[in-house]
Design an enzyme around this catalytic site. Structure first.
Site, short mmCIF file in Angstrom:
data_model
loop_
_atom_site.label_atom_id
_atom_site.label_comp_id
_atom_site.label_asym_id
_atom_site.label_seq_id
_atom_site.Cartn_x
_atom_site.Cartn_y
_atom_site.Cartn_z
N GLY A 1 0.78 -1.22 0.00
CA GLY A 1 0.00 0.00 0.00
C GLY A 1 0.82 1.28 0.00
O GLY A 1 1.84 1.39 -0.68
N ASP B 1 7.15 -4.69 14.89
CA ASP B 1 5.78 -4.54 15.37
C ASP B 1 5.75 -3.21 16.10
O ASP B 1 6.36 -3.06 17.17
CB ASP B 1 5.43 -5.69 16.31
N ASN C 1 4.05 5.16 9.28
CA ASN C 1 2.95 4.88 8.34
C ASN C 1 2.08 3.71 8.78
O ASN C 1 0.90 3.66 8.45
CB ASN C 1 3.55 4.60 6.96
N TYR D 1 -10.84 4.29 14.90
CA TYR D 1 -9.91 4.71 13.85
C TYR D 1 -9.82 6.23 13.80
O TYR D 1 -8.73 6.80 13.76
CB TYR D 1 -10.38 4.15 12.51
N LYS E 1 -6.47 8.58 14.61
CA LYS E 1 -5.86 9.45 13.62
C LYS E 1 -5.86 10.91 14.07
O LYS E 1 -4.96 11.68 13.74
CB LYS E 1 -6.58 9.29 12.28
N ILE F 1 -7.54 6.63 -0.88
CA ILE F 1 -6.39 6.33 -1.72
C ILE F 1 -6.55 4.91 -2.24
O ILE F 1 -6.83 3.98 -1.47
CB ILE F 1 -5.07 6.45 -0.94
N THR G 1 -5.75 1.64 -2.76
CA THR G 1 -4.83 0.59 -2.32
C THR G 1 -5.60 -0.72 -2.27
O THR G 1 -6.83 -0.74 -2.42
CB THR G 1 -4.28 0.91 -0.92
#
Length: 259
Positions: free
Chosen positions: A17, A58, A81, A152, A156, A187, A189
């Site tokens: 990705g 990890d 990332n 999520y 972020k 995006i 991916t």
């Protein structure tokens, strides 16, 4: 001479990705790239194809970060990332009322804790030179609420804010170490492939998924990588603590339909 010639760079989640796209772009621009990923086989394969180095990481593990620090005590660029949505193992309730604490913690452990540990490593690995660039991958979801993906979105948003704290801390120390966050929207991916498929209605499905985007298309991995190249390069030396969006105009406001 590439834009990143001589810069040693660590990219997390680099096996696929956006992460892989960043590794490829950095390599083309002359950086010394260390691709890291939790998936060892996929990471080694990607690194071999790109022509860069691989290290198992990890991002949730302090032990893994310590091993990285021992192997690479000095670095010029760190791209945090690696991240998860929480839906990797199936669609479950992630809204504020029904999300489980276990799912909430699992997402934040990777996205929030992983970015914290990555920034901490980066500062310690850059302080000897007193220069460097930290790039944290946030999301458009870190700037707006996402009712169906509360963990999520919260993770972020935390990345966005922590990036500013890191930027200010580094400046406070008198270092030329910069920290910025990148906020992509949709995006294209592999994560989208189950929803798009490869049937005759593929284009129709893609158009429906970006119907609310003013530019009416998905962003590309290459476009995200190009922005990261800029942030990693000396061309962005006066940029720190900022957030850059790649969202096709989503956050600009309501787009009027053409007459």
């Amino acid at each position: 001479m590439g834009k990143l010639s001589g810069k040693k760079s660590i990219i997390t989640g680099g096996a696929s990705g956006i992460g892989r796209g960043i590794c490829e772009a950095f390599q083309r621009e002359g950086a010394s790239v260390i691709l890291t990923d939790i998936h060892e086989e996929a990471g080694e394969k990607a690194a071999a194809e790109i022509g860069c180095d691989f290290m198992l990481l990890d991002v949730r593990s302090e032990t893994h970060w310590e091993a990285l620090a021992n192997a690479h005590p000095q670095v010029d660029v760190v791209v945090n990332n690696a991240g998860v949505t929480g839906f990797e193992d199936g669609i479950g309730p992630h809204d504020p009322e029904n999300a489980s604490l276990e799912d909430w913690r699992a997402v934040n452990e990777v996205n929030t804790d992983g970015t914290f540990l990555g920034c901490r490593y980066a500062l310690r690995a850059m302080r000897a030179k007193g220069t460097g660039s930290i790039i944290n991958m946030s999301s458009r979801s870190g700037l707006v609420g996402i009712p169906g993906a509360a963990a999520y979105a919260a993770s972020k948003a935390a990345i966005r804010n922590h990036s500013k704290s890191v930027a200010l801390y580094a400046a406070q120390q008198g270092w030329k170490i910069r920290c910025n966050s990148v906020h992509p929207a949709a995006i294209l991916t592999p994560i989208w492939e189950p929803m798009i498929g490869d049937g005759p209605d593929r284009e129709e499905k893609m158009a429906a998924l970006v119907a609310d985007t003013p530019l009416k298309r998905f962003g590309t991995v290459e476009e995200v990588a190009a922005l990261c190249v800029f942030l990693a390069s000396d061309e962005s030396a006066y940029m720190t603590g900022t957030e850059l969006t790649l969202d096709g105009g989503l956050l600009a406001g309501s787009a009027a339909s053409p007459g």
